[in-house]
Design a protein around this motif. Structure first.
Motif, PDB file in Angstrom:
ATOM      1  N   ASP A  49      31.392  41.557  54.271  1.00 60.73           N
ATOM      2  CA  ASP A  49      31.341  43.324  54.133  1.00 60.73           C
ATOM      3  C   ASP A  49      30.169  43.650  53.624  1.00 60.73           C
ATOM      4  O   ASP A  49      29.696  45.029  53.985  1.00 60.73           O
ATOM      5  CB  ASP A  49      32.481  43.585  53.269  1.00 60.73           C
ATOM      6  CG  ASP A  49      33.751  42.995  53.867  1.00 60.73           C
ATOM      7  OD1 ASP A  49      34.128  43.251  55.122  1.00 60.73           O
ATOM      8  OD2 ASP A  49      34.476  42.025  53.208  1.00 60.73           O
ATOM      9  N   GLY A  50      29.421  43.172  52.688  1.00 67.23           N
ATOM     10  CA  GLY A  50      28.123  43.673  52.359  1.00 67.23           C
ATOM     11  C   GLY A  50      27.390  42.577  51.730  1.00 67.23           C
ATOM     12  O   GLY A  50      27.761  41.360  51.156  1.00 67.23           O
ATOM     13  N   THR A  51      26.157  42.667  51.495  1.00 67.85           N
ATOM     14  CA  THR A  51      25.100  41.622  50.899  1.00 67.85           C
ATOM     15  C   THR A  51      24.059  42.290  50.179  1.00 67.85           C
ATOM     16  O   THR A  51      23.731  43.422  50.210  1.00 67.85           O
ATOM     17  CB  THR A  51      24.480  40.887  51.999  1.00 67.85           C
ATOM     18  OG1 THR A  51      23.886  41.406  52.834  1.00 67.85           O
ATOM     19  CG2 THR A  51      25.592  39.793  52.537  1.00 67.85           C
ATOM     20  N   SER A  52      23.419  41.443  49.046  1.00 65.42           N
ATOM     21  CA  SER A  52      22.320  41.617  48.457  1.00 65.42           C
ATOM     22  C   SER A  52      21.522  40.511  48.273  1.00 65.42           C
ATOM     23  O   SER A  52      21.823  39.638  47.713  1.00 65.42           O
ATOM     24  CB  SER A  52      22.802  42.371  47.253  1.00 65.42           C
ATOM     25  OG  SER A  52      21.586  42.777  46.491  1.00 65.42           O
ATOM     26  N   HIS A  53      20.132  40.342  48.698  1.00 65.09           N
ATOM     27  CA  HIS A  53      19.188  39.317  48.742  1.00 65.09           C
ATOM     28  C   HIS A  53      18.041  39.752  47.603  1.00 65.09           C
ATOM     29  O   HIS A  53      17.597  40.773  47.874  1.00 65.09           O
ATOM     30  CB  HIS A  53      18.553  39.021  50.306  1.00 65.09           C
ATOM     31  CG  HIS A  53      19.602  38.539  51.141  1.00 65.09           C
ATOM     32  ND1 HIS A  53      20.658  39.370  51.636  1.00 65.09           N
ATOM     33  CD2 HIS A  53      19.847  37.368  51.727  1.00 65.09           C
ATOM     34  CE1 HIS A  53      20.999  38.400  52.502  1.00 65.09           C
ATOM     35  NE2 HIS A  53      20.618  37.226  52.500  1.00 65.09           N
ATOM     36  N   HIS A  54      18.030  38.850  46.663  1.00 66.32           N
ATOM     37  CA  HIS A  54      17.056  39.159  45.626  1.00 66.32           C
ATOM     38  C   HIS A  54      16.045  37.950  45.782  1.00 66.32           C
ATOM     39  O   HIS A  54      16.184  36.859  45.378  1.00 66.32           O
ATOM     40  CB  HIS A  54      17.834  38.832  44.068  1.00 66.32           C
ATOM     41  CG  HIS A  54      18.981  40.009  43.992  1.00 66.32           C
ATOM     42  ND1 HIS A  54      18.905  41.305  43.543  1.00 66.32           N
ATOM     43  CD2 HIS A  54      20.603  39.854  44.398  1.00 66.32           C
ATOM     44  CE1 HIS A  54      20.110  41.718  43.594  1.00 66.32           C
ATOM     45  NE2 HIS A  54      20.949  40.856  44.180  1.00 66.32           N
ATOM     46  N   VAL A  55      14.755  38.627  46.108  1.00 65.24           N
ATOM     47  CA  VAL A  55      13.594  37.555  46.338  1.00 65.24           C
ATOM     48  C   VAL A  55      13.196  37.198  44.820  1.00 65.24           C
ATOM     49  O   VAL A  55      13.064  37.975  44.000  1.00 65.24           O
ATOM     50  CB  VAL A  55      12.762  38.155  46.865  1.00 65.24           C
ATOM     51  CG1 VAL A  55      11.355  37.314  46.961  1.00 65.24           C
ATOM     52  CG2 VAL A  55      13.059  38.478  48.446  1.00 65.24           C
ATOM     53  N   GLY A  56      12.773  35.782  44.561  1.00 64.15           N
ATOM     54  CA  GLY A  56      12.388  35.248  43.359  1.00 64.15           C
ATOM     55  C   GLY A  56      10.990  34.680  43.372  1.00 64.15           C
ATOM     56  O   GLY A  56      10.092  35.182  44.110  1.00 64.15           O
ATOM     57  N   SER A  57      10.845  33.453  42.801  1.00 61.03           N
ATOM     58  CA  SER A  57       9.590  32.727  43.025  1.00 61.03           C
ATOM     59  C   SER A  57       9.227  32.548  44.414  1.00 61.03           C
ATOM     60  O   SER A  57       9.830  32.155  45.274  1.00 61.03           O
ATOM     61  CB  SER A  57       9.715  31.331  42.361  1.00 61.03           C
ATOM     62  OG  SER A  57      10.175  31.640  41.049  1.00 61.03           O
ATOM     63  N   THR A  58       7.915  32.767  44.611  1.00 60.87           N
ATOM     64  CA  THR A  58       7.284  32.734  45.909  1.00 60.87           C
ATOM     65  C   THR A  58       5.905  32.085  45.787  1.00 60.87           C
ATOM     66  O   THR A  58       4.941  32.213  45.132  1.00 60.87           O
ATOM     67  CB  THR A  58       7.127  34.219  46.575  1.00 60.87           C
ATOM     68  OG1 THR A  58       8.469  34.865  46.475  1.00 60.87           O
ATOM     69  CG2 THR A  58       6.488  34.146  48.039  1.00 60.87           C
ATOM     70  N   ILE A  59       5.743  31.089  46.703  1.00 62.18           N
ATOM     71  CA  ILE A  59       4.431  30.466  47.056  1.00 62.18           C
ATOM     72  C   ILE A  59       4.167  30.630  48.504  1.00 62.18           C
ATOM     73  O   ILE A  59       5.070  30.485  49.386  1.00 62.18           O
ATOM     74  CB  ILE A  59       4.485  29.024  46.692  1.00 62.18           C
ATOM     75  CG1 ILE A  59       5.061  28.664  45.076  1.00 62.18           C
ATOM     76  CG2 ILE A  59       3.119  28.334  46.880  1.00 62.18           C
ATOM     77  CD1 ILE A  59       5.366  27.277  44.988  1.00 62.18           C
TER      78      ILE A  59
END
Length: 211
Positions: free
Chosen positions: A76-86
């Motif tokens: 029904d709904g989503t939220s994507h939270h970006v964290g550590s990135t290389i």
């Protein structure tokens, strides 16, 4: 080319790397926003024109249609939270990346939280960076009120729990648990721009789709 020309070329190459890293980070964040706002056209535009989707299909339209169906049926709904990135460069126009993502999903009466990472491949086409591939590696998914302790941490409503692939790309996870202590020999640090690939050691995972 004289020394001045060499120095200028090096400065330009380093500046290009800085700008490219920033553009790729923006690409990653744009993916989350487009997916969560259900703008599937915007999401598909972040991928290479001939992106492989699975089942013999390819192209942005196929990717858009597959994700449109997937998101409509499951969430029904989503939220994507970006964290550590290389982000590391293979060459001037190709790069790889590892991106942690903590996600929330409204699934009817349940609120499912997920921890995962993406193993990405990026390509610069006509001066602009795109996703060539996003390979999802899942650790857990569970209702907010049910900690994912134990095995088979992928626990979606309406289906049997199963194991994710969060640790499978990197052999060190299994090796850590099969030995009683640290390795005797300490290797040299990974060369610059090859930290991810050094950890991966050529390991591949088959079967995960682009999401």
């Amino acid at each position: 080319m004289d020394k001045t020309g060499d120095a200028q070329a090096e400065i330009l190459a380093r500046l290009d790397r800085l700008e490219s890293r920033d553009e790729i980070r923006q690409l990653i964040s744009k993916y989350s926003l487009a997916l969560d706002m259900r703008d599937m056209n915007a999401m598909a535009s972040l991928f290479a024109p001939d992106v492989k989707v699975g089942g013999g299909r390819s192209g942005r339209a196929a990717l858009r249609d597959w994700l449109d169906e997937t998101m409509r049926k499951q969430f029904d709904g989503t939220s994507h939270h970006v964290g550590s990135t290389i982000i590391e460069f293979v060459d001037a126009d190709n790069a790889v990346g590892v991106v942690y993502s903590k996600n929330e999903h409204e699934c009817g009466a349940e609120w499912v939280i997920m921890q995962m990472m993406y193993y990405d491949r990026y390509e610069r086409i006509d001066g602009r960076w795109f996703f060539r591939r996003r390979q999802p590696l899942y650790w857990y998914a569970t209702d907010l009120n049910k900690p994912p302790v134990g095995s088979r941490k992928m626990r979606w409503p309406g289906r049997e729990p199963y194991e994710g692939s969060f640790h499978e790309l990197f052999p060190s996870w299994k090796e850590f648990w099969t030995r009683s202590g640290p390795d005797e020999a300490l290797p040299e640090p990974a060369p610059l721009e090859t930290f991810i690939e050094t950890m991966r050691r050529g390991n591949e995972i088959r079967g995960n789709r682009v999401r």
